[in-house]
Write a protein that holds these residues in place. Structure first.
Motif, PDB file in Angstrom:
ATOM      1  N   GLU A 156     -16.656 -56.081 -26.672  1.00 15.76           N
ATOM      2  CA  GLU A 156     -17.141 -55.089 -25.712  1.00 15.76           C
ATOM      3  C   GLU A 156     -17.000 -53.640 -26.193  1.00 15.76           C
ATOM      4  O   GLU A 156     -16.744 -52.726 -25.403  1.00 15.76           O
ATOM      5  CB  GLU A 156     -16.431 -55.278 -24.362  1.00 15.76           C
ATOM      6  N   THR A 157     -17.098 -53.439 -27.494  1.00 11.10           N
ATOM      7  CA  THR A 157     -17.088 -52.063 -28.006  1.00 11.10           C
ATOM      8  C   THR A 157     -18.458 -51.721 -28.595  1.00 11.10           C
ATOM      9  O   THR A 157     -19.227 -52.615 -28.986  1.00 11.10           O
ATOM     10  CB  THR A 157     -16.002 -51.872 -29.093  1.00 11.10           C
ATOM     11  N   LYS A 158     -18.715 -50.420 -28.651  1.00  9.79           N
ATOM     12  CA  LYS A 158     -20.063 -49.958 -29.024  1.00  9.79           C
ATOM     13  C   LYS A 158     -20.500 -50.411 -30.408  1.00  9.79           C
ATOM     14  O   LYS A 158     -21.659 -50.708 -30.642  1.00  9.79           O
ATOM     15  CB  LYS A 158     -20.106 -48.412 -28.960  1.00  9.79           C
ATOM     16  N   ALA A 159     -19.565 -50.487 -31.343  1.00  8.54           N
ATOM     17  CA  ALA A 159     -19.942 -50.804 -32.727  1.00  8.54           C
ATOM     18  C   ALA A 159     -20.581 -52.190 -32.847  1.00  8.54           C
ATOM     19  O   ALA A 159     -21.291 -52.466 -33.814  1.00  8.54           O
ATOM     20  CB  ALA A 159     -18.733 -50.703 -33.641  1.00  8.54           C
ATOM     21  N   LEU A 160     -20.353 -53.050 -31.833  1.00  6.82           N
ATOM     22  CA  LEU A 160     -20.966 -54.393 -31.890  1.00  6.82           C
ATOM     23  C   LEU A 160     -22.491 -54.278 -31.872  1.00  6.82           C
ATOM     24  O   LEU A 160     -23.193 -55.140 -32.388  1.00  6.82           O
ATOM     25  CB  LEU A 160     -20.507 -55.240 -30.697  1.00  6.82           C
ATOM     26  N   ALA A 169     -17.450 -44.946 -36.325  1.00  4.96           N
ATOM     27  CA  ALA A 169     -16.232 -44.631 -35.569  1.00  4.96           C
ATOM     28  C   ALA A 169     -16.371 -45.387 -34.260  1.00  4.96           C
ATOM     29  O   ALA A 169     -17.378 -45.245 -33.561  1.00  4.96           O
ATOM     30  CB  ALA A 169     -16.128 -43.134 -35.307  1.00  4.96           C
ATOM     31  N   ASN A 170     -15.405 -46.253 -33.982  1.00  2.03           N
ATOM     32  CA  ASN A 170     -15.544 -47.152 -32.846  1.00  2.03           C
ATOM     33  C   ASN A 170     -14.395 -46.958 -31.864  1.00  2.03           C
ATOM     34  O   ASN A 170     -13.221 -47.125 -32.236  1.00  2.03           O
ATOM     35  CB  ASN A 170     -15.552 -48.613 -33.319  1.00  2.03           C
ATOM     36  N   GLU A 171     -14.715 -46.608 -30.620  1.00  2.64           N
ATOM     37  CA  GLU A 171     -13.671 -46.488 -29.605  1.00  2.64           C
ATOM     38  C   GLU A 171     -13.280 -47.874 -29.133  1.00  2.64           C
ATOM     39  O   GLU A 171     -14.153 -48.704 -28.843  1.00  2.64           O
ATOM     40  CB  GLU A 171     -14.147 -45.651 -28.414  1.00  2.64           C
ATOM     41  N   VAL A 172     -11.960 -48.126 -29.100  1.00  4.41           N
ATOM     42  CA  VAL A 172     -11.441 -49.439 -28.702  1.00  4.41           C
ATOM     43  C   VAL A 172     -10.572 -49.221 -27.460  1.00  4.41           C
ATOM     44  O   VAL A 172      -9.344 -49.053 -27.554  1.00  4.41           O
ATOM     45  CB  VAL A 172     -10.639 -50.100 -29.843  1.00  4.41           C
ATOM     46  N   PRO A 173     -11.185 -49.199 -26.273  1.00  2.00           N
ATOM     47  CA  PRO A 173     -10.428 -48.866 -25.043  1.00  2.00           C
ATOM     48  C   PRO A 173      -9.237 -49.800 -24.803  1.00  2.00           C
ATOM     49  O   PRO A 173      -8.180 -49.357 -24.366  1.00  2.00           O
ATOM     50  CB  PRO A 173     -11.473 -49.015 -23.935  1.00  2.00           C
TER      51      PRO A 173
END
Ligand code: 6PG
Length: 248
Positions: A156-160, A169-173
Protein backbone atom coordinates in the motif's frame (compact mmCIF):
# COMPACT_ATOMS: atom_id res chain seq x y z
CA UNK A 1 2.11 -15.37 -16.72
CA UNK A 2 4.70 -13.25 -14.89
CA UNK A 3 6.05 -16.13 -12.82
CA UNK A 4 7.49 -18.00 -15.78
CA UNK A 5 11.00 -16.98 -14.70
CA UNK A 6 10.59 -18.14 -11.11
CA UNK A 7 12.63 -21.01 -9.63
CA UNK A 8 12.91 -22.16 -6.02
CA UNK A 9 15.91 -23.78 -4.32
CA UNK A 10 15.41 -25.08 -0.79
CA UNK A 11 18.58 -25.34 1.27
CA UNK A 12 18.86 -27.04 4.65
CA UNK A 13 19.35 -23.95 6.74
CA UNK A 14 20.15 -20.23 6.63
CA UNK A 15 23.88 -20.89 6.46
CA UNK A 16 23.39 -22.98 3.32
CA UNK A 17 21.29 -20.20 1.77
CA UNK A 18 24.06 -17.73 2.57
CA UNK A 19 26.64 -19.98 0.91
CA UNK A 20 24.46 -20.32 -2.18
CA UNK A 21 24.02 -16.55 -2.39
CA UNK A 22 27.77 -16.01 -2.08
CA UNK A 23 28.32 -18.65 -4.77
CA UNK A 24 26.06 -16.77 -7.20
CA UNK A 25 28.02 -13.57 -6.63
CA UNK A 26 31.43 -15.23 -6.92
CA UNK A 27 30.40 -17.09 -10.08
CA UNK A 28 29.36 -13.76 -11.62
CA UNK A 29 32.65 -12.16 -10.53
CA UNK A 30 34.65 -14.98 -12.11
CA UNK A 31 32.77 -14.82 -15.40
CA UNK A 32 31.91 -11.15 -15.87
CA UNK A 33 34.37 -8.57 -14.56
CA UNK A 34 32.69 -5.15 -14.43
CA UNK A 35 29.22 -6.61 -13.88
CA UNK A 36 26.67 -4.59 -11.90
CA UNK A 37 25.09 -6.02 -8.75
CA UNK A 38 22.51 -4.62 -6.34
CA UNK A 39 22.77 -5.69 -2.70
CA UNK A 40 19.77 -6.10 -0.42
CA UNK A 41 19.34 -4.94 3.15
CA UNK A 42 17.87 -6.20 6.39
CA UNK A 43 19.55 -8.95 8.40
CA UNK A 44 19.63 -11.90 6.00
CA UNK A 45 22.61 -10.64 3.96
CA UNK A 46 24.88 -10.65 7.04
CA UNK A 47 25.49 -14.41 6.77
CA UNK A 48 26.26 -14.11 3.05
CA UNK A 49 28.72 -11.31 3.73
CA UNK A 50 30.45 -13.49 6.31
CA UNK A 51 30.88 -16.22 3.67
CA UNK A 52 32.36 -13.64 1.26
CA UNK A 53 34.92 -12.64 3.88
CA UNK A 54 36.23 -16.20 3.64
CA UNK A 55 36.60 -16.15 -0.17
CA UNK A 56 39.91 -17.19 -1.76
CA UNK A 57 42.37 -14.43 -2.69
CA UNK A 58 41.59 -15.05 -6.38
CA UNK A 59 37.87 -14.73 -5.78
CA UNK A 60 38.39 -11.61 -3.68
CA UNK A 61 40.27 -10.07 -6.60
CA UNK A 62 37.42 -11.02 -8.90
CA UNK A 63 34.88 -9.52 -6.49
CA UNK A 64 36.81 -6.25 -6.59
CA UNK A 65 36.02 -6.03 -10.33
CA UNK A 66 32.24 -5.93 -9.78
CA UNK A 67 30.18 -2.76 -9.28
CA UNK A 68 28.02 -2.67 -6.15
CA UNK A 69 24.73 -0.83 -5.95
CA UNK A 70 21.89 -1.13 -3.44
CA UNK A 71 18.30 -2.19 -4.00
CA UNK A 72 17.12 0.15 -1.28
CA UNK A 73 18.30 2.26 1.62
CA UNK A 74 16.71 3.61 4.72
CA UNK A 75 16.43 7.38 5.29
CA UNK A 76 19.52 7.43 7.47
CA UNK A 77 23.15 8.44 6.85
CA UNK A 78 25.45 5.71 5.55
CA UNK A 79 27.23 5.46 8.91
CA UNK A 80 23.98 4.83 10.80
CA UNK A 81 23.50 1.40 12.36
CA UNK A 82 20.27 0.96 10.33
CA UNK A 83 21.96 1.70 7.02
CA UNK A 84 22.04 -1.07 4.38
CA UNK A 85 25.14 0.59 2.96
CA UNK A 86 26.91 0.34 6.32
CA UNK A 87 25.80 -3.31 6.60
CA UNK A 88 27.54 -4.10 3.30
CA UNK A 89 30.59 -1.94 3.98
CA UNK A 90 31.14 -3.58 7.37
CA UNK A 91 30.14 -7.01 6.05
CA UNK A 92 32.46 -7.36 3.06
CA UNK A 93 33.01 -4.22 0.97
CA UNK A 94 35.48 -2.91 3.54
CA UNK A 95 37.14 -6.20 4.53
CA UNK A 96 37.65 -7.12 0.86
CA UNK A 97 38.90 -3.62 0.01
CA UNK A 98 36.37 -3.16 -2.79
CA UNK A 99 37.46 0.03 -4.61
CA UNK A 100 35.40 3.10 -3.73
CA UNK A 101 34.85 3.71 -7.45
CA UNK A 102 32.96 0.41 -7.53
CA UNK A 103 30.59 1.27 -4.69
CA UNK A 104 27.53 3.25 -5.76
CA UNK A 105 25.88 4.02 -2.43
CA UNK A 106 22.57 5.80 -1.97
CA UNK A 107 22.76 8.64 0.53
CA UNK A 108 19.83 7.98 2.82
CA UNK A 109 20.78 11.05 4.81
CA UNK A 110 20.23 13.39 1.86
CA UNK A 111 18.10 16.43 2.67
CA UNK A 112 15.89 15.62 -0.33
CA UNK A 113 15.29 11.91 -0.95
CA UNK A 114 13.56 12.81 -4.22
CA UNK A 115 16.71 14.57 -5.45
CA UNK A 116 18.82 11.63 -4.25
CA UNK A 117 16.53 9.19 -6.10
CA UNK A 118 16.97 11.28 -9.25
CA UNK A 119 20.76 11.30 -8.82
CA UNK A 120 20.84 7.55 -8.32
CA UNK A 121 18.65 6.99 -11.35
CA UNK A 122 20.88 9.15 -13.58
CA UNK A 123 23.85 7.20 -12.26
CA UNK A 124 22.29 3.86 -13.20
CA UNK A 125 21.84 4.97 -16.81
CA UNK A 126 25.34 6.42 -16.88
CA UNK A 127 27.04 3.32 -15.49
CA UNK A 128 25.30 0.34 -17.04
CA UNK A 129 23.78 -0.77 -20.33
CA UNK A 130 20.05 -0.33 -20.73
CA UNK A 131 17.36 -2.19 -22.63
CA UNK A 132 14.15 -0.48 -23.79
CA UNK A 133 14.96 2.46 -21.57
CA UNK A 134 15.68 0.35 -18.47
CA UNK A 135 19.13 -0.12 -16.84
CA UNK A 136 20.14 -3.80 -16.88
CA UNK A 137 21.64 -5.20 -13.71
CA UNK A 138 23.52 -8.49 -13.97
CA UNK A 139 22.35 -9.62 -10.53
CA UNK A 140 20.00 -8.12 -7.94
CA UNK A 141 19.82 -9.57 -4.43
CA UNK A 142 16.52 -9.11 -2.63
CA UNK A 143 15.03 -10.13 0.69
CA UNK A 144 11.42 -10.51 1.74
CA UNK A 145 9.73 -9.03 4.79
CA UNK A 146 7.04 -10.88 6.75
CA UNK A 147 4.53 -8.53 5.08
CA UNK A 148 5.72 -9.63 1.64
CA UNK A 149 7.64 -6.45 0.87
CA UNK A 150 10.88 -6.53 -1.06
CA UNK A 151 13.50 -3.83 -1.40
CA UNK A 152 11.46 -0.95 0.01
CA UNK A 153 8.35 -1.75 -1.99
CA UNK A 154 6.02 -2.03 0.98
CA UNK A 155 2.30 -2.92 0.87
CA UNK A 156 0.00 0.00 0.00
CA UNK A 157 2.80 2.45 -0.75
CA UNK A 158 3.07 4.71 -3.77
CA UNK A 159 6.20 3.12 -5.22
CA UNK A 160 4.18 -0.04 -5.98
CA UNK A 161 2.51 1.92 -8.78
CA UNK A 162 5.71 3.59 -10.01
CA UNK A 163 6.51 2.30 -13.48
CA UNK A 164 9.43 4.71 -14.05
CA UNK A 165 12.69 2.72 -14.23
CA UNK A 166 15.14 3.85 -11.56
CA UNK A 167 15.03 4.78 -7.89
CA UNK A 168 12.07 6.26 -6.07
CA UNK A 169 11.67 7.98 -2.72
CA UNK A 170 8.90 6.00 -1.09
CA UNK A 171 6.91 7.04 1.97
CA UNK A 172 6.25 4.05 4.23
CA UNK A 173 3.53 5.20 6.69
CA UNK A 174 3.46 1.85 8.49
CA UNK A 175 7.07 2.49 9.53
CA UNK A 176 6.62 6.27 9.80
CA UNK A 177 9.60 6.71 7.51
CA UNK A 178 10.79 7.25 3.94
CA UNK A 179 12.94 4.87 1.94
CA UNK A 180 14.90 4.90 -1.32
CA UNK A 181 14.05 1.91 -3.50
CA UNK A 182 14.54 0.49 -6.96
CA UNK A 183 11.26 0.31 -8.84
CA UNK A 184 9.75 -2.81 -10.42
CA UNK A 185 10.81 -1.96 -14.00
CA UNK A 186 14.48 -2.17 -12.95
CA UNK A 187 13.98 -5.28 -10.82
CA UNK A 188 12.19 -7.01 -13.70
CA UNK A 189 14.88 -6.16 -16.25
CA UNK A 190 17.79 -7.70 -14.32
CA UNK A 191 19.44 -10.72 -15.90
CA UNK A 192 18.93 -12.48 -12.59
CA UNK A 193 17.21 -11.70 -9.29
CA UNK A 194 18.13 -13.80 -6.25
CA UNK A 195 15.70 -13.62 -3.32
CA UNK A 196 17.12 -14.88 -0.03
CA UNK A 197 14.42 -15.73 2.50
CA UNK A 198 15.11 -17.76 5.62
CA UNK A 199 13.43 -18.54 8.92
CA UNK A 200 10.03 -19.81 10.07
CA UNK A 201 8.67 -16.25 10.17
CA UNK A 202 8.68 -16.19 6.35
CA UNK A 203 6.83 -19.52 5.96
CA UNK A 204 3.26 -18.16 6.07
CA UNK A 205 3.76 -15.60 3.30
CA UNK A 206 5.81 -18.00 1.15
CA UNK A 207 3.09 -20.61 1.53
CA UNK A 208 0.44 -18.14 0.32
CA UNK A 209 2.57 -16.92 -2.57
CA UNK A 210 3.39 -20.40 -3.87
CA UNK A 211 -0.16 -21.62 -3.60
CA UNK A 212 -1.01 -19.19 -6.41
CA UNK A 213 -0.23 -20.07 -9.99
CA UNK A 214 0.25 -16.55 -11.22
CA UNK A 215 -0.07 -13.06 -9.88
CA UNK A 216 -3.72 -12.47 -10.84
CA UNK A 217 -4.77 -12.54 -7.19
CA UNK A 218 -1.41 -11.43 -5.84
CA UNK A 219 -1.53 -9.46 -2.60
CA UNK A 220 2.12 -9.13 -1.63
CA UNK A 221 4.53 -6.70 -3.33
CA UNK A 222 7.13 -9.41 -3.94
CA UNK A 223 4.60 -11.42 -5.96
CA UNK A 224 4.72 -8.84 -8.74
CA UNK A 225 8.35 -9.59 -9.59
CA UNK A 226 8.22 -10.67 -13.21
CA UNK A 227 11.84 -11.02 -14.22
CA UNK A 228 13.27 -13.51 -16.68
CA UNK A 229 15.28 -15.33 -13.97
CA UNK A 230 13.98 -15.01 -10.39
CA UNK A 231 15.74 -17.49 -8.13
CA UNK A 232 14.26 -17.97 -4.67
CA UNK A 233 16.86 -19.24 -2.21
CA UNK A 234 15.02 -20.37 0.91
CA UNK A 235 15.76 -22.61 3.86
CA UNK A 236 13.59 -25.47 5.09
CA UNK A 237 12.04 -23.38 7.86
CA UNK A 238 10.84 -20.77 5.39
CA UNK A 239 9.76 -23.38 2.82
CA UNK A 240 7.66 -25.57 5.09
CA UNK A 241 4.33 -24.30 3.75
CA UNK A 242 5.32 -24.22 0.07
CA UNK A 243 3.29 -26.92 -1.71
CA UNK A 244 5.59 -29.81 -2.61
CA UNK A 245 8.49 -28.37 -0.62
CA UNK A 246 7.22 -29.30 2.81
CA UNK A 247 9.85 -31.08 4.84
CA UNK A 248 8.86 -34.25 6.80
C1 6PG B 1 15.51 -3.46 4.12
C2 6PG B 1 15.55 -4.51 3.05
C3 6PG B 1 14.29 -5.30 3.07
C4 6PG B 1 14.69 -6.66 3.60
C5 6PG B 1 13.50 -7.40 4.13
C6 6PG B 1 13.94 -8.71 4.82
O1 6PG B 1 16.05 -2.37 3.92
O2 6PG B 1 15.00 -3.81 5.20
O3 6PG B 1 15.96 -4.13 1.88
O4 6PG B 1 13.64 -5.43 1.86
O5 6PG B 1 15.33 -7.40 2.56
O6 6PG B 1 12.86 -6.57 5.08
O7 6PG B 1 14.68 -8.36 5.95
P1 6PG B 1 15.39 -9.50 6.83
O8 6PG B 1 16.52 -10.02 6.01
O9 6PG B 1 15.87 -8.76 8.06
O10 6PG B 1 14.35 -10.56 7.12
Amino acid sequence: MSRAGWRVEVAGDAAAVARRGAELLIDLARTKPGAHVALSGGSTPKAMYEVLRGASPEDMEALRQLHYHFGDERSVPNDHEESNVRLARDGFLGPLAIPEAHIHAPNGGATSLEDEADRLTRNLFKLMPSQAGRPVFDLIFLGMGTDGHTASLFPETKALRNRIPGFAANEVPQLATWRLTLTYPVLDTARRVAILATGANKAFVLGKIFQRFDDEDAVYPIEHLAGRDVLWLVDQDAARKIPGKETP
